[in-house]
Design an enzyme around this catalytic site. Sequence first.
Site, PDB file in Angstrom:
ATOM      1  N   LYS A  22     -10.634   7.299 -30.854  1.00  0.00           N
ATOM      2  CA  LYS A  22     -11.138   6.209 -30.001  1.00  0.00           C
ATOM      3  C   LYS A  22     -10.280   6.031 -28.752  1.00  0.00           C
ATOM      4  O   LYS A  22     -10.788   5.971 -27.629  1.00  0.00           O
ATOM      5  CB  LYS A  22     -11.169   4.902 -30.799  1.00  0.00           C
ATOM      6  CG  LYS A  22     -11.388   3.652 -29.941  1.00  0.00           C
ATOM      7  CD  LYS A  22     -11.241   2.395 -30.772  1.00  0.00           C
ATOM      8  CE  LYS A  22     -11.421   1.147 -29.924  1.00  0.00           C
ATOM      9  NZ  LYS A  22     -10.226   0.828 -29.107  1.00  0.00           N
ATOM     10  N   ASN A  23      -8.966   5.930 -28.931  1.00  0.00           N
ATOM     11  CA  ASN A  23      -8.103   5.652 -27.786  1.00  0.00           C
ATOM     12  C   ASN A  23      -8.092   6.798 -26.778  1.00  0.00           C
ATOM     13  O   ASN A  23      -7.927   6.573 -25.580  1.00  0.00           O
ATOM     14  CB  ASN A  23      -6.679   5.341 -28.267  1.00  0.00           C
ATOM     15  CG  ASN A  23      -6.612   4.014 -29.012  1.00  0.00           C
ATOM     16  OD1 ASN A  23      -7.472   3.155 -28.839  1.00  0.00           O
ATOM     17  ND2 ASN A  23      -5.606   3.855 -29.866  1.00  0.00           N
ATOM     18  N   ARG A  97     -11.967  -3.851 -23.185  1.00  0.00           N
ATOM     19  CA  ARG A  97     -10.674  -3.669 -22.516  1.00  0.00           C
ATOM     20  C   ARG A  97     -10.576  -2.282 -21.884  1.00  0.00           C
ATOM     21  O   ARG A  97      -9.942  -2.092 -20.862  1.00  0.00           O
ATOM     22  CB  ARG A  97      -9.535  -3.884 -23.507  1.00  0.00           C
ATOM     23  CG  ARG A  97      -8.182  -3.798 -22.821  1.00  0.00           C
ATOM     24  CD  ARG A  97      -7.028  -4.220 -23.677  1.00  0.00           C
ATOM     25  NE  ARG A  97      -5.800  -4.124 -22.905  1.00  0.00           N
ATOM     26  CZ  ARG A  97      -5.376  -5.042 -22.065  1.00  0.00           C
ATOM     27  NH1 ARG A  97      -6.074  -6.137 -21.891  1.00  0.00           N
ATOM     28  NH2 ARG A  97      -4.255  -4.884 -21.390  1.00  0.00           N
ATOM     29  N   ASP A 121      -9.688  -6.825 -28.450  1.00  0.00           N
ATOM     30  CA  ASP A 121      -9.088  -7.522 -29.584  1.00  0.00           C
ATOM     31  C   ASP A 121      -8.339  -8.783 -29.160  1.00  0.00           C
ATOM     32  O   ASP A 121      -7.729  -8.821 -28.086  1.00  0.00           O
ATOM     33  CB  ASP A 121      -8.087  -6.605 -30.305  1.00  0.00           C
ATOM     34  CG  ASP A 121      -8.784  -5.501 -31.067  1.00  0.00           C
ATOM     35  OD1 ASP A 121      -9.889  -5.756 -31.560  1.00  0.00           O
ATOM     36  OD2 ASP A 121      -8.213  -4.408 -31.177  1.00  0.00           O
ATOM     37  N   ASP A 319      -0.996   0.386 -34.275  1.00  0.00           N
ATOM     38  CA  ASP A 319      -2.350   0.291 -34.818  1.00  0.00           C
ATOM     39  C   ASP A 319      -2.410   0.533 -36.322  1.00  0.00           C
ATOM     40  O   ASP A 319      -3.440   0.258 -36.949  1.00  0.00           O
ATOM     41  CB  ASP A 319      -3.282   1.289 -34.113  1.00  0.00           C
ATOM     42  CG  ASP A 319      -3.674   0.820 -32.725  1.00  0.00           C
ATOM     43  OD1 ASP A 319      -3.478  -0.369 -32.427  1.00  0.00           O
ATOM     44  OD2 ASP A 319      -4.173   1.640 -31.931  1.00  0.00           O
ATOM     45  N   MET A 341       4.969  -5.474 -30.803  1.00  0.00           N
ATOM     46  CA  MET A 341       4.236  -5.390 -29.545  1.00  0.00           C
ATOM     47  C   MET A 341       3.200  -6.491 -29.351  1.00  0.00           C
ATOM     48  O   MET A 341       2.918  -6.883 -28.223  1.00  0.00           O
ATOM     49  CB  MET A 341       3.573  -4.012 -29.435  1.00  0.00           C
ATOM     50  CG  MET A 341       4.595  -2.883 -29.373  1.00  0.00           C
ATOM     51  SD  MET A 341       3.867  -1.234 -29.346  1.00  0.00           S
ATOM     52  CE  MET A 341       3.109  -1.212 -27.725  1.00  0.00           C
TER      53      MET A 341
END
Length: 435
Positions: A22-23, A97, A121, A319, A341
Amino acid sequence: MSAFEVTGGRQLKGDIHPQGAKNEALQILAAVLLTAEPVTISNIPDILDVNLLLELLEDIGVKITRTDRHSCILQADDINQDYLASEAFRKKGGKLRGSVMLAGPMLARFKKAYIPKPGGDKIGRRRLDTHIIGFEKLGAKFEYDEEAGCFKLSASQLTGTYMLLDEPSVTGTANIVMAAVLAEGITTIYNAACEPYLQQLCHMLNRMGARITGIGSNLLQIEGVTTLKGTTHRMLPDMIEIGSFIGLAAMTQSEITIKNAGVAHLGVIPDKFAQLGIQFSITGDDIHIPAQDSYEIQTFMDGGILTIYDHPWPGFTPDLLSIVLVVATQAIGSVLIHQKMFESRLFFTDKLIDMGAQIILCDPHRATVIGLGRKHNLRGISMSSPDIRAGQALLIAALSAEGKSIIQNIEQIDRGYQYIDQRLNNIGAAIRRID
């Protein structure tokens, strides 16, 4: 809105194939705007966030031909730049985002870009300073339109320069790299992110004609070129999903083989799950997790309680901390989870406590998990998914729990995991999608 009805307590067995990353997809798809030539991309995950970005690209004029659900040919030879200034773009782009990733390539090729107020998110503050400051150092000017809720960027010419990033932001580094490849002169980025997905982006850009060196390190040098050409690219397997499947196998005492896992790109992820006591073997590019009656958390060499925390690559990805936390609830032993983070990512622990887990939420960033060692099974409850990763963690908890669970707001899970209910049902889970 939809929900999952999950019947827990079942052992799973079989092979599972991870989706495309996904990223990585959000960066790679944005990069097609850098050329007017066709770009062919495969192993695209069929998930809400990626499909929304594809819709945005079509809205601004990118021609998209789907050869199948996971492959596309994209061509950005007739871009409607004015659409990016429209209310329609701000409304749709604000839901994702990843829409921020369009700014770098638009600024590089068309010398102007717009960034809507980002969605995604609700896991804490996720600032855009690194993106904006990087663009400014390349020569762009920006202003914030408070009424419209978006940033406006413009430049007559981007010029290469030296910059030391204030944080190794993955999306920030990617955005600046995409802006710099068409800038005049040489750009040096120090304290750059070096995640595999960013490496993938840089390799793809080099195949398109860019000149990027230092790939895989935190010091990138980019010699600007005038134009880029088309190319082909295949996404890596999603490392977050792979880690989720390792944790799922341990929690449900299941025997699962993760096929074509891209093991060379997983970094310390397998090691962290091994620290939780999870057994697995790697054959070629497959990861086999045997059914385990129990797994015991390691301690430090001096006997101290294990701490697992997130850190920029090659450290452990944030993640997967939600998954690690859930998996630890049924381990033997204790672990401190330190989420550095994002300050809201551990708040889903209240749902696990309601299921019977023993967790002390020390503060917004730290939680201590006292493993139950399967002496007390988690129990099914009704709950809601607050974000993508916590949603997947709650699904794993529900699959291991006694009785039925209802997980609401599963659109969050669908944003990051394709057909997750179907794929897990194929290996023995009992997940029903309900309205």
